[in-house]
Design an enzyme around this catalytic site. Structure first.
Site, PDB file in Angstrom:
ATOM      1  N   HIS A  37       0.809  -1.199   0.066  1.00  0.00           N
ATOM      2  CA  HIS A  37       0.012   0.098   0.018  1.00  0.00           C
ATOM      3  C   HIS A  37       0.763   1.227  -0.098  1.00  0.00           C
ATOM      4  CE1 HIS A  37      -3.507  -2.433   0.611  1.00  0.00           C
ATOM      5  NE2 HIS A  37      -4.262  -1.346   0.634  1.00  0.00           N
ATOM      6  N   LYS A 102      -9.771  -7.554   8.656  1.00  0.00           N
ATOM      7  CA  LYS A 102     -10.218  -7.916   9.762  1.00  0.00           C
ATOM      8  C   LYS A 102     -10.022  -6.584  10.985  1.00  0.00           C
ATOM      9  CE  LYS A 102      -6.553 -10.573  11.853  1.00  0.00           C
ATOM     10  NZ  LYS A 102      -6.130 -11.716  12.484  1.00  0.00           N
TER      11      LYS A 102
END
Length: 186
Positions: A37, A102
């Site tokens: 990222h 999550k």
């Protein structure tokens, strides 16, 4: 309610998903964790092209284990999502529509989900081997030097996820906690 979706994840499909829905995803998704990222956002900051088209795409926050014989990928359990929070809004602004991971997301990410009509899914931690079986094909597309954290293009069939934050900002973590507290306080 259980729903089935096929990628690409268009705005219309996103609007049909509500916090708490269980979803089976079929089609193309990408893998990327925090190191990848960071590189993606650095490319955007330089005005350079990303190694994949993120418009109407889903990124799964995962560092899969090596594939066993006959499998496209090994175990593929979700990574804690908050590590991607510094980067997610820029990717959402560029057309990313779904994220799978999550855990909780920052207020900035939730606001970006609403602004960009996107969705945050949770994959079930502890079900990594089951999730890995939903992957039919895996292709390394960028950042091989990151090993398990390299970006991969996955073809999935009935990948099981739950909508945690929908395009209106409804958050299953908050809704579930409130419903539980309401039930025990009756």
């Amino acid at each position: 309610m259980e729903k089935r979706i096929t990628t690409p994840l268009t705005e219309e499909k996103v609007k049909g998903l509500k916090a708490g829905d269980t979803v089976l995803i079929t089609g193309t998704i990408y893998t990327a964790r925090d190191a990848a990222h960071k590189r993606l956002v650095e490319l955007l900051d330089k005005g350079e092209k990303l190694p994949m088209d993120i418009k109407d795409a889903i990124i799964y926050y995962v560092g899969p284990t090596p594939a066993k014989p006959g499998m496209a990928l090994g175990s593929a359990g979700p990574t804690t999502s908050y590590r991607m929070d510094p980067y997610a809004p820029k990717l959402l602004d560029r057309g990313l529509k779904g994220m799978i991971g999550k855990g909780l997301r920052s207020e900035e990410v939730v606001n970006s989900i609403i602004k960009n009509t996107a969705v945050y899914f949770a994959a079930i931690g502890g079900a990594a081997a089951l999730i890995g079986k939903a992957v039919k094909k895996a292709e390394l597309i960028a950042y091989e030097d990151l090993g398990a954290e390299a970006i991969r293009k996955l073809e999935v069939e009935d990948l099981p996820v739950v909508v945690v934050i929908d395009s209106e900002g409804n958050n299953l973590y908050e809704i579930g906690q409130k419903n539980y507290l309401d039930s025990v306080n009756k």
